[in-house]
Design a protein around this motif. Structure first.
Motif, PDB file in Angstrom:
ATOM      1  N   ASN A 154       0.854  -1.169   0.000  1.00 51.74           N
ATOM      2  CA  ASN A 154       0.000   0.000   0.000  1.00 51.74           C
ATOM      3  C   ASN A 154       0.899   1.229   0.000  1.00 51.74           C
ATOM      4  N   ILE A 155       0.625   2.171  -0.898  1.00 51.34           N
ATOM      5  CA  ILE A 155       1.414   3.395  -0.964  1.00 51.34           C
ATOM      6  C   ILE A 155       0.956   4.370   0.113  1.00 51.34           C
ATOM      7  N   ASP A 156      -0.325   4.508   0.253  1.00 48.72           N
ATOM      8  CA  ASP A 156      -0.953   5.242   1.354  1.00 48.72           C
ATOM      9  C   ASP A 156      -2.372   4.707   1.460  1.00 48.72           C
ATOM     10  N   ASP A 157      -3.281   5.481   2.015  1.00 41.41           N
ATOM     11  CA  ASP A 157      -4.643   4.988   2.163  1.00 41.41           C
ATOM     12  C   ASP A 157      -5.433   5.035   0.867  1.00 41.41           C
ATOM     13  N   MET A 158      -4.851   5.565  -0.215  1.00 46.38           N
ATOM     14  CA  MET A 158      -5.578   5.718  -1.467  1.00 46.38           C
ATOM     15  C   MET A 158      -5.018   4.880  -2.621  1.00 46.38           C
ATOM     16  N   PHE A 159      -3.763   4.404  -2.485  1.00 46.20           N
ATOM     17  CA  PHE A 159      -3.146   3.728  -3.616  1.00 46.20           C
ATOM     18  C   PHE A 159      -2.387   2.488  -3.173  1.00 46.20           C
ATOM     19  N   TYR A 160      -2.331   1.520  -4.101  1.00 47.21           N
ATOM     20  CA  TYR A 160      -1.566   0.283  -3.951  1.00 47.21           C
ATOM     21  C   TYR A 160      -0.661   0.161  -5.163  1.00 47.21           C
ATOM     22  N   GLY A 161       0.549  -0.364  -4.970  1.00 49.82           N
ATOM     23  CA  GLY A 161       1.474  -0.505  -6.085  1.00 49.82           C
ATOM     24  C   GLY A 161       2.126  -1.873  -6.113  1.00 49.82           C
ATOM     25  N   LYS A 162       2.509  -2.316  -7.307  1.00 47.18           N
ATOM     26  CA  LYS A 162       3.158  -3.618  -7.455  1.00 47.18           C
ATOM     27  C   LYS A 162       4.112  -3.595  -8.641  1.00 47.18           C
ATOM     28  N   VAL A 163       5.261  -4.264  -8.465  1.00 42.90           N
ATOM     29  CA  VAL A 163       6.233  -4.446  -9.537  1.00 42.90           C
ATOM     30  C   VAL A 163       6.571  -5.935  -9.603  1.00 42.90           C
ATOM     31  N   THR A 164       6.493  -6.521 -10.795  1.00 37.85           N
ATOM     32  CA  THR A 164       6.817  -7.931 -10.998  1.00 37.85           C
ATOM     33  C   THR A 164       7.770  -8.061 -12.177  1.00 37.85           C
ATOM     34  N   ALA A 165       8.911  -8.680 -11.927  1.00 34.24           N
ATOM     35  CA  ALA A 165       9.891  -8.937 -12.979  1.00 34.24           C
ATOM     36  C   ALA A 165       9.967 -10.437 -13.221  1.00 34.24           C
ATOM     37  N   ILE A 166      10.189 -10.812 -14.472  1.00 34.60           N
ATOM     38  CA  ILE A 166      10.235 -12.217 -14.869  1.00 34.60           C
ATOM     39  C   ILE A 166      11.595 -12.540 -15.474  1.00 34.60           C
ATOM     40  N   GLU A 216       6.983  -7.547 -16.094  1.00 31.99           N
ATOM     41  CA  GLU A 216       5.622  -7.985 -16.388  1.00 31.99           C
ATOM     42  C   GLU A 216       4.575  -7.053 -15.794  1.00 31.99           C
ATOM     43  N   GLU A 217       4.843  -6.525 -14.614  1.00 36.97           N
ATOM     44  CA  GLU A 217       3.899  -5.620 -13.957  1.00 36.97           C
ATOM     45  C   GLU A 217       4.646  -4.450 -13.328  1.00 36.97           C
ATOM     46  N   ALA A 218       4.076  -3.270 -13.428  1.00 40.44           N
ATOM     47  CA  ALA A 218       4.555  -2.084 -12.726  1.00 40.44           C
ATOM     48  C   ALA A 218       3.389  -1.102 -12.727  1.00 40.44           C
ATOM     49  N   PHE A 219       2.508  -1.228 -11.751  1.00 40.49           N
ATOM     50  CA  PHE A 219       1.268  -0.466 -11.797  1.00 40.49           C
ATOM     51  C   PHE A 219       0.913   0.125 -10.437  1.00 40.49           C
ATOM     52  N   ILE A 220       0.018   1.095 -10.491  1.00 39.06           N
ATOM     53  CA  ILE A 220      -0.640   1.606  -9.291  1.00 39.06           C
ATOM     54  C   ILE A 220      -2.129   1.321  -9.421  1.00 39.06           C
ATOM     55  N   GLN A 221      -2.767   1.091  -8.278  1.00 39.60           N
ATOM     56  CA  GLN A 221      -4.187   0.748  -8.230  1.00 39.60           C
ATOM     57  C   GLN A 221      -4.851   1.620  -7.163  1.00 39.60           C
ATOM     58  N   THR A 222      -5.964   2.231  -7.515  1.00 38.56           N
ATOM     59  CA  THR A 222      -6.685   3.026  -6.530  1.00 38.56           C
ATOM     60  C   THR A 222      -7.324   2.114  -5.490  1.00 38.56           C
ATOM     61  N   MET A 223      -7.524   2.650  -4.301  1.00 41.53           N
ATOM     62  CA  MET A 223      -8.162   1.917  -3.208  1.00 41.53           C
ATOM     63  C   MET A 223      -9.273   2.783  -2.625  1.00 41.53           C
ATOM     64  N   GLY A 224     -10.429   2.187  -2.464  1.00 39.28           N
ATOM     65  CA  GLY A 224     -11.518   2.885  -1.788  1.00 39.28           C
ATOM     66  C   GLY A 224     -12.155   4.001  -2.580  1.00 39.28           C
ATOM     67  N   MET A 225     -12.106   3.936  -3.920  1.00 38.49           N
ATOM     68  CA  MET A 225     -12.817   4.945  -4.696  1.00 38.49           C
ATOM     69  C   MET A 225     -14.318   4.801  -4.482  1.00 38.49           C
ATOM     70  N   PRO A 226     -15.068   5.891  -4.453  1.00 39.08           N
ATOM     71  CA  PRO A 226     -16.507   5.799  -4.211  1.00 39.08           C
ATOM     72  C   PRO A 226     -17.250   5.180  -5.381  1.00 39.08           C
ATOM     73  N   GLY A 227     -18.428   4.657  -5.094  1.00 40.55           N
ATOM     74  CA  GLY A 227     -19.318   4.171  -6.137  1.00 40.55           C
ATOM     75  C   GLY A 227     -18.926   2.867  -6.770  1.00 40.55           C
ATOM     76  N   GLY A 228     -17.965   2.128  -6.191  1.00 41.80           N
ATOM     77  CA  GLY A 228     -17.556   0.849  -6.750  1.00 41.80           C
ATOM     78  C   GLY A 228     -16.590   0.947  -7.910  1.00 41.80           C
ATOM     79  N   PHE A 229     -16.013   2.138  -8.167  1.00 41.30           N
ATOM     80  CA  PHE A 229     -15.094   2.318  -9.277  1.00 41.30           C
ATOM     81  C   PHE A 229     -13.655   2.069  -8.834  1.00 41.30           C
ATOM     82  N   GLY A 230     -12.810   1.692  -9.790  1.00 42.57           N
ATOM     83  CA  GLY A 230     -11.393   1.508  -9.543  1.00 42.57           C
ATOM     84  C   GLY A 230     -10.603   1.819 -10.796  1.00 42.57           C
ATOM     85  N   ILE A 231      -9.374   2.303 -10.614  1.00 42.65           N
ATOM     86  CA  ILE A 231      -8.500   2.648 -11.732  1.00 42.65           C
ATOM     87  C   ILE A 231      -7.152   1.993 -11.517  1.00 42.65           C
ATOM     88  N   ARG A 232      -6.616   1.388 -12.567  1.00 41.27           N
ATOM     89  CA  ARG A 232      -5.265   0.828 -12.555  1.00 41.27           C
ATOM     90  C   ARG A 232      -4.504   1.430 -13.733  1.00 41.27           C
TER      91      ARG A 232
END
Length: 409
Positions: A68-80, A93-109
């Motif tokens: 968890n980056i903070d209370d609003m974002f999660y991050g992950k890096v995956t190398a193969i 393979e992966e290097a992304f941020i993901q929103t956490m707790g966005m209202p209305g059931g929405f999420g962004i990656r």
């Protein structure tokens, strides 16, 4: 996924507000999860469409870090790390941020991540119940499709689980071949949309079905109106590749999965039945060069007219059906059958090809973190250049080190 009990005890509330900074005490903020997955094998023959090769080898050795980056974002890096033909290949393979707790059931990656089309694609390969992805994935998704882009998802507030999403990617891994290096590819080449819904049947069974559509702006292959042999430099159909071997403008996917476990307890016994169907359409056009060399000898650019191939409704398609039964805490067995029907371009015409794969797997699990697998594969190919019908034995181990999150449904 989430508990239906919405009551909070007084003790829990008191603990949550006893510190001036709740998030400062969240260990995932200061101590990221670090993990590695080891994948080694011995195989008695070569698999088609970019599958594992004969002899000793390493599959996808995975290194991952997430937090968890903070209370609003999660991050992950995956190398193969992967070894092929004696050469070590490293890929992010992966290097992304993901929103956490966005209202209305929405999420962004955003960043680089696995597309959520189909059933298997958003899962890492080491979680599979077989040594290789089904042939349809190796043919049309490069094993598993990950790319740079953005995703918007929505989970509906319904009793039945229902999620939907849209994605946009660079599409580099899904580009059709460009034999003469003259194509002007779209920088945002792939768009996708998907929906998945599912639920429970009593306390022992659950199910999920999904529909996906992938639009590939760079997926159509241009055929020359000549009778010269087709040379494929960019797509190694029988060797190793992380790109799609066969492409088209439109890909339609239907998938389903059914799971059963006595009283919902998966530890001692469970059954998983799954399947997917792919259809890839608008796979080629004829390319005719209308340049008059004598009239345009001083011009440096060529003009081409791309003509749709009239009278052709050719398309690639493929499917698989899989059943995996864990009959004790330490043993599981699986059976999978799949087919791929594709076309290979040769000059101005297409030659049909067919791949059939039957796979039997027996796996021993000392724990959730270790698997040793013995697999038998019968593969039969029709009109695949360099492809051999064969009976193949694979002995594989998959070992997870460090933090290891729960697998997806």
């Amino acid at each position: 996924m989430f508990s239906s009990n919405k009551r909070l005890s007084a003790v829990a509330i008191a603990c949550a507000f006893s510190s001036g900074s709740v998030f400062a005490e969240d260990s995932s903020l200061t101590n990221p999860n670090i993990s590695a997955v080891l994948d080694g094998f011995y195989q008695s023959g070569d698999r088609g469409l970019g599958g594992r090769s004969e002899g000793f080898g390493l599959g996808e050795t995975e290194f991952a870090i997430s937090a968890n980056i903070d209370d609003m974002f999660y991050g992950k890096v995956t190398a193969i790390l992967e070894v092929h033909d004696g050469e070590t290949e490293l890929e992010l393979e992966e290097a992304f941020i993901q929103t956490m707790g966005m209202p209305g059931g929405f999420g962004i990656r955003a960043g680089r991540f696995l597309s959520d089309v189909g059933y298997l694609n958003n899962q890492h390969i080491h979680t599979d119940a077989f040594a290789d992805r089904p042939g349809v994935y190796r043919a049309f998704m490069g094993g598993h499709y990950f790319d740079d882009g953005v995703r918007l998802t929505y989970v509906a507030p319904t009793d039945l689980y229902w999620t939907m999403g849209v994605e946009a990617f660079s599409g580099k891994k899904m580009r059709a071949e460009d034999e003469h290096d003259e194509r002007d590819f779209s920088s945002v080449g792939v768009y996708s949309a998907f929906t998945k819904f599912g639920g429970d049947i009593g306390i022992s069974s659950s199910w999920q079905v999904g529909l996906s559509y992938l639009r590939n702006e760079n997926g159509k292959t241009y055929l020359e109106d000549e009778h010269e042999p087709h040379v494929d430099d960019d797509h190694d159909h029988e060797g190793h590749s992380h790109s799609a071997a066969y492409t088209g403008e439109n890909t339609y996917i239907a998938d389903f999965v059914y799971k059963w476990a006595p009283n919902g307890n998966y530890k001692y016994q469970h059954l998983t039945v799954s399947g997917e169907y792919f259809r890839v359409t608008d796979i080629f056009s004829f390319e005719e060069d209308h340049e008059d060399e004598h009239e345009h000898e001083h011009e440096h650019e060529h003009e081409h007219e791309i003509l749709s191939a009239e009278g052709h409704d050719d398309y690639h398609q493929g499917w698989y059906l899989s059943g995996v039964y864990q009959f004790s805490p330490n043993w599981s067995a699986g059976l999978r059958y799949g087919e791929v029907d594709s076309f290979e371009a040769h000059g101005d015409h297409l030659d049909p090809q067919k791949l059939k794969e039957t796979e039997l797997s027996l796996a021993w699990h000392q724990s959730h973190f270790s698997t040793v697998r013995l697999q038998y594969t019968n593969q039969k190919g029709t009109n695949f250049d360099g492809f051999e019908d064969d009976n193949i034995i694979t002995l594989q181990y998959v070992m997870s080190l460090g933090a290891h999150g729960a697998h997806q449904f």
